[in-house]
Design an enzyme around this catalytic site. Structure first.
Site, mmCIF file in Angstrom:
data_model
loop_
_atom_site.group_PDB
_atom_site.id
_atom_site.type_symbol
_atom_site.label_atom_id
_atom_site.label_comp_id
_atom_site.label_asym_id
_atom_site.label_seq_id
_atom_site.Cartn_x
_atom_site.Cartn_y
_atom_site.Cartn_z
ATOM 1 N N ASP A 66 -4.463 -9.240 0.459
ATOM 2 C CA ASP A 66 -4.673 -8.529 -0.865
ATOM 3 C C ASP A 66 -3.441 -9.796 -1.045
ATOM 4 O O ASP A 66 -3.450 -10.319 -2.291
ATOM 5 C CB ASP A 66 -4.031 -7.064 -1.521
ATOM 6 C CG ASP A 66 -5.116 -6.150 -1.533
ATOM 7 O OD1 ASP A 66 -4.970 -5.525 -1.754
ATOM 8 O OD2 ASP A 66 -6.304 -6.728 -0.992
ATOM 9 N N GLU B 120 0.868 -1.571 0.003
ATOM 10 C CA GLU B 120 -0.103 -0.145 -0.818
ATOM 11 C C GLU B 120 0.829 1.310 -0.415
ATOM 12 O O GLU B 120 1.654 0.950 0.923
ATOM 13 C CB GLU B 120 -0.794 -0.029 1.367
ATOM 14 C CG GLU B 120 -2.352 -1.491 1.514
ATOM 15 C CD GLU B 120 -2.692 -1.297 0.193
ATOM 16 O OE1 GLU B 120 -3.173 -0.013 -0.868
ATOM 17 O OE2 GLU B 120 -2.799 -2.156 -0.479
ATOM 18 N N HIS C 13 -7.683 -4.201 -0.423
ATOM 19 C CA HIS C 13 -6.492 -2.624 -0.177
ATOM 20 C C HIS C 13 -6.055 -3.108 1.061
ATOM 21 O O HIS C 13 -5.985 -1.818 1.726
ATOM 22 C CB HIS C 13 -7.444 -1.996 -0.803
ATOM 23 C CG HIS C 13 -7.999 -1.592 -2.022
ATOM 24 N ND1 HIS C 13 -7.004 -1.439 -2.973
ATOM 25 C CD2 HIS C 13 -9.551 -1.870 -1.841
ATOM 26 C CE1 HIS C 13 -8.264 -1.601 -4.105
ATOM 27 N NE2 HIS C 13 -9.142 -1.304 -3.472
#
Length: 620
Positions: free
Chosen positions: A193, A49, A188
């Site tokens: 993920d 991220e 997310h």
């Protein structure tokens, strides 16, 4: 089953207590000896991220990774990362990672060595790997850590090979996770993920196994859309001109395998066949057996398109799917006998009183148009030739008993009365199609009122087929009768593109720059242009698609008519005036059909057709 590779003989290693192979004997190794089976490969599936989309001005906020081998999870890695600045609001909404959550988190300088130690020499896997690996490489460069050079596998590229558009609308992680019923739903956040990507990876490898992707070495080409043997053929494009024209791929014995065209650069167009831009399997197969590309440079893009059509018709290349046999394209003919009738034919002949519409792309389309005329007018449908005077003992068909034929075979309908019906048919075919449109609009309105939408769609398709065939004949006939037409169009550099058309066939073309007077070029074009004999109307002297190309060019905005011999005109109230509108109605009806919105279907099928019964004056 593994892919087949050329194997070199090796000496067998003999374990103690086993019989050795005779000296000098070559031993075929097993398939597992060829490479590393995927079950023995360690993968580290990673997800990041970040604060944005580019590593140049954005930073990592979270790293999540899962180490797997043989379908078993060996370990997981997860940590938040202090990006050294605030997290943008839209990123906070997307990931749920806020600036306050990252206060006190380790910086990337501390996190990266730990991640690289966790990954070791495993194969790095990521969904859209260029993004994640790009951020990791940028972080390594900024912190002074050498990048270890792990192999990288992108599950997006794997999915493009293993998952078709029929199964999934896209190759997003959330879509693939739902398709393969992943145990974790991507949200997310890095570790979630990464876990979802593990399930997707295993599902994709399971699909690719039957295709020969069973070893680590197979992954090197599994995501490469350009096979090595195809890529090696890219030298066929060397030396081709950077100009518009036609190219011919030739195979063994100089067979023409495929004919294509480029309106800008032959070299660039042919090069595209050896890149990932070419996704057609037939073209890949063609490139594999091609050994030469012959260019034909053309003066204008229009000439290139026309030459392509002519070369396809001449050579009938096996890899071209376009119409290669214009002589087989069917027409609907109104015969010139005492009591004319309608029929589907393959040839246009010079006959007094005959009328034609078409050509059609298929016999089925021609039959639909013929059915539209039969439904609109009580013209006879029997196939035998009738004399002017009915013979004694003649019998009528069922249509006469139903009132859909005047029965001239029995003498119930004389030549004059039957001629009135035939004149209406001829008018609909060669001029105003209002009679056919009105009859079908009335039928469609009644069927829609009965909510019989499938039958209404069939009637609509019949009308559309007739209008397309009639419009094509009405557009082609005037230019086919024109002995000579010269037109010009301004080019982007201020010059002129000149076109000579004779009886619907391109007889010559030229191009001038902005400093050259085009009039002498026009005269030279007329003097040197191809001689074209007049064809039987309404057919042109060229392939129907060639005449369509010429008409499309002539109808472009900015095209000027320089000279026209014999006139070039078309009826105002013609099938061309309503064909485009009915086609648009048909597209809308196809979208509406099958839904529960009955009023929408009714409006789509009924009202526009009723409006087309009387086209506005002055339309063309």
């Amino acid at each position: 089953m593994s892919t087949v590779r050329p194997l070199r003989p090796v000496w067998a290693d003999v374990a103690p207590g086993t019989a050795a192979a005779p000296a000098g004997t070559a031993v075929q190794p097993t398939l597992d000896d060829v490479g590393t089976p995927l079950s023995d490969v360690t993968f580290v599936v990673v997800d990041l991220e970040t604060t944005g989309g580019t590593p140049a001005d954005c930073a990592i906020t979270e790293i999540g990774a899962v180490k797997v081998r043989g379908g078993q999870v060996l370990g997981e890695f997860q940590t938040l990362v202090d990006p050294g600045g605030p997290v943008p609001p839209y990123i906070q909404v997307l990931t749920g990672i806020t600036t306050s959550m990252l206060v006190g988190a380790p910086r990337i300088e501390t996190v990266l060595p730990s991640f690289l130690e966790f990954a070791g020499d495993a194969v790095l896997v990521a969904h859209n790997a260029p993004f994640d690996v790009g951020f990791l490489k940028a972080a390594a460069a900024r912190t002074g850590h050498p990048w270890p050079g792990n192999r990288v596998l992108d599950t997006v590229r794997l999915a493009r090979r293993a998952v078709t558009r029929d199964e999934a609308p896209n190759h997003k992680l959330s879509t693939l996770a739902a398709l393969f019923h992943a145990t974790v739903t991507p949200n997310h956040r890095a570790l979630s993920d990464a876990r979802a990507t593990v399930d997707v990876l295993h599902a994709l490898l399971g699909r690719l196994g039957p295709l020969g992707v069973t070893h680590l070495e197979d992954l090197a080409t599994a995501t490469d859309p350009v096979p090595a043997d195809v890529r090696r053929k890219r030298t066929l494009a060397d030396g081709l001109p950077d100009a518009p024209g036609v190219y011919l791929f030739r195979g063994p014995n100089d067979e023409v395998l495929y004919v294509g065209t480029s309106t800008t650069s032959l070299r660039q167009r042919v090069r595209s066949y050896f890149t990932s831009a070419e996704k057609r399997r037939r073209m890949t197969e063609m490139v594999r057996i091609a050994h030469r590309v012959d260019p034909v440079v053309c003066a204008t893009p229009l000439e290139a398109r026309v030459r392509e059509l002519r070369l396809i018709a001449e050579h009938s290349p096996r890899y071209n799917r376009r119409s290669r046999f214009p002589e087989r394209m069917p027409w609907v003919r109104l015969t010139s006998e005492p009591y004319p009738r309608l029929s589907v034919v393959r040839e246009v002949r010079e006959e007094d009183g005959a009328a034609y519409i078409g050509p059609f792309g298929s016999t089925a389309a021609a039959q639909l148009a013929l059915d539209a005329l039969h439904e609109s007018f009580p013209v006879r449908q029997c196939t035998r030739r009738l004399p002017l005077v009915a013979p004694a003992g003649a019998t009528a068909c069922v249509l006469a008993e139903l009132g859909r034929c005047g029965a001239p075979c029995l003498g119930r309908q004389g030549p004059d009365a039957y001629r009135e019906v035939v004149d209406r048919v001829r008018t609909a075919m060669t001029g105003d199609p209002a009679g056919v449109v009105a009859a079908h609009a009335e039928r469609i309105a009644w069927l829609v009122g009965q909510e019989r939408f499938e039958e209404a769609a069939t009637v609509r398709d019949r009308l559309a087929a007739f209008l397309r065939g009639a419009a094509r004949a009405q557009r082609v006939a005037p230019v086919a009768r024109c002995p000579e037409l010269v037109a010009a169009r301004r080019t982007d550099d201020g010059g002129w593109e000149l076109v000579l058309v004779r009886h619907g066939r391109l007889a010559g073309t030229a191009r001038t720059d902005r400093l050259t007077d085009p009039r002498p070029v026009v005269a030279a074009l007329q003097a040197s242009g191809e001689h074209v004999a007049a064809p039987p109307a309404p057919s042109g002297a060229a392939h129907p698609e060639e005449t369509d190309l010429l008409l499309a060019w002539l109808e472009q905005p900015g095209v000027r008519l320089v000279e026209v011999a014999g006139g070039w005109a078309m009826p105002v109230r013609s099938a061309v005036a309503v064909g485009d509108a009915v086609a648009a109605v048909g597209d809308a009806a196809r979208q509406a059909r099958g839904t529960d919105a009955s009023p929408l279907v009714s409006d789509t099928l009924e009202r526009p057709h009723l409006a087309l019964v009387a086209p506005a004056p002055g339309t063309a």
